[in-house]
Scaffold this active site. Structure first.
Site, PDB file in Angstrom:
ATOM      1  CG  ASP A  33      -1.710   1.182   1.515  1.00 38.04           C
ATOM      2  OD1 ASP A  33      -2.267   1.707   0.853  1.00 38.04           O
ATOM      3  OD2 ASP A  33      -1.323   1.975   2.545  1.00 38.04           O
ATOM      4  CG  ASP A  35      -1.626   7.546   0.551  1.00 35.11           C
ATOM      5  OD1 ASP A  35      -0.790   8.509   0.515  1.00 35.11           O
ATOM      6  OD2 ASP A  35      -2.655   7.581  -0.266  1.00 35.11           O
TER       7      ASP A  35
END
Length: 455
Positions: A33, A35
């Site tokens: 991922d 953020d």
């Protein structure tokens, strides 16, 4: 020899019990991922929720369920504005390039999947050494047709990287990251402290599973007598966010991989998700071609124009909403129903549509289900313990359930018999004007699985 023996033993197990076991101390691929995982989250999510009006639950799942396109567009404008402001303040996580160097030296393939935009990933790659942009063989944003927690996203990544899902490690800081990995059959790691995880944090102190269950129950406002129902809901599987690993930071993740934390670890999709996948493969359940077609139609920024055909689904016995989410994120308008108020509240807290049935045969509530779905349901999905409480041997209850279905509607069911009169259930289905298309009772597990279409 030990690793080969372990794989041999695994292959000797019955298919239902088989759990894939990596032959490498490190995964063949790591999917990150962005953020809060590779970058420090600079978005004020509390402010974003306040401005969009989505105080709890998944932002995109909630927006996908909204019937008013203007409201969806307004919320997306807020998200885009805040993402744009945050890009100029983005910083990479400490020890990131150190971890990437280790993975490169270990011949691990890299991918990046994010619910941010292409502008967001461009900003990220400007912050690290230029060589790493080419090292990430797959970079997918929410402009791609599949978005977390839709498991189809990681299936696509696995094909692009030419690896099996059980040889991939999904690393992220949110429930959606873990659920997506679990549903796809990948190994998972929850990175703590990114700001998005909502799972109880173990931290450095050892905590029993019982303590963690009590904390989750308390977070939903469950009272003591509800714990049994909560535990039954967990048995539904369906992508519940249970990470294989937890890491305090990227340096801790590297340390765990160096120490062989994944050696012998298992990657196995939850049973509920496997059932949904089988129903889709058999043509009994039709997903959209993209994860969030309604948002795409109303506000743009997502793949799809809202014209993709997908079934609308009544999820009977929604439990904690985990399986409901796995259905909804495949572009199917989904409504969870349950006779347990705490299950309905837990499902709503995830941003999903859900209603409480005072009794399984409550006609008024079942009629309101059609209103929330925008019409009749195409499919009733009934899976696991939460669905087994429905009076399947009652033709009147099945008739009331059928009122929510379209003329070509069908029931896709799998649950434990638990003393149910199976022969009477068949008779009740026929009396309620259903055509039984498939019927199977597993003697070893006590599970009943059937497909019944309106006659």
């Amino acid at each position: 020899q030990t690793l080969v023996a372990r794989r041999t033993v695994a292959n000797a197990l019955p298919a239902r019990q088989r759990r894939w076991i990596p032959l490498r101390a490190v995964p063949r691929a790591v999917v990150f991922d962005m953020d809060g995982t590779l970058t420090r989250a600079e978005i004020d999510f509390a402010q974003m929720r306040a401005r969009t009006g989505i105080l709890t639950g998944d932002l995109f799942a909630t927006m996908e369920s909204w019937p008013d396109e203007k409201t969806v567009k307004k919320a997306m404008e807020v998200i885009l504005e805040m993402e744009s402001c945050a890009r100029s303040q983005t910083r990479i996580q400490p020890h990131l390039e150190e971890l990437l160097e280790f993975l490169e030296a270990s011949d691990v393939r890299l991918a990046l999947v994010t619910r941010n935009t292409r502008k967001g990933t461009d900003s990220f790659f400007q912050l690290i050494h230029p060589k790493w942009k080419d090292k990430f063989q797959v970079v997918l944003t929410r402009e791609f047709r599949f978005v977390k927690p839709d498991a189809r996203l990681l299936h696509h990544v696995a094909r692009r990287l030419n690896v099996q899902e059980h040889d991939m490690l999904m690393v992220g800081d949110s429930r959606e990251d873990v659920e997506c990995g679990n549903a796809a059959g990948a190994m998972t790691c929850l990175l703590e402290g990114g700001g998005n995880e909502i799972l109880p944090s173990r931290g450095s102190a050892a905590r029993s599973q019982e303590e963690e269950d009590e904390e989750i129950c308390a977070s939903f406002g469950f009272c003591d007598e509800d714990v049994e129902a909560y535990e039954a809901g967990l048995e539904e599987g369906g992508g519940e966010a249970d990470p294989m690993l937890r890491a305090r930071n990227l340096a801790h993740l590297k340390e765990q991989l160096q120490n062989g934390a994944l050696e012998g670890a298992a990657a196995k999709p939850p049973d509920g998700v496997a059932f949904i996948a089988r129903m889709r493969a058999a043509g009994h359940l039709r997903a959209a071609a993209s994860s969030y077609p309604s948002i795409a139609k109303a506000a743009g920024g997502f793949c799809g124009d809202g014209g993709d055909y997908a079934d609308s689904v009544l999820h009977l016995g929604c439990a904690q909403g985990a399986l409901t989410m796995m259905i909804a994120c495949q572009g199917m308008r989904t409504l969870g129903v349950d006779v347990r108020p705490q299950a309905v509240e837990a499902t709503r807290a995830r941003g999903l549509l859900s209603i409480h049935l005072p009794t399984w045969e409550d006609r008024n509530t079942l009629e309101s289900a059609k209103v929330q779905l925008g019409g009749h349901a195409n499919v009733v999905v009934a899976y696991g313990n939460a669905a087994s409480g429905f009076p399947w041997d009652s033709s009147s209850a099945l008739t009331e359930l059928g009122r929510t279905l379209s003329p070509d509607g069908r029931i896709c069911a799998r649950f434990g018999v638990n003393g149910l009169d199976v022969d009477q259930t068949q008779r009740a289905l026929k009396e309620a004007c259903y055509h039984i298309k498939a019927w199977h009772v597993e003697s070893d597990t006590g599970m009943l699985e059937f497909i019944a279409a309106k006659a």
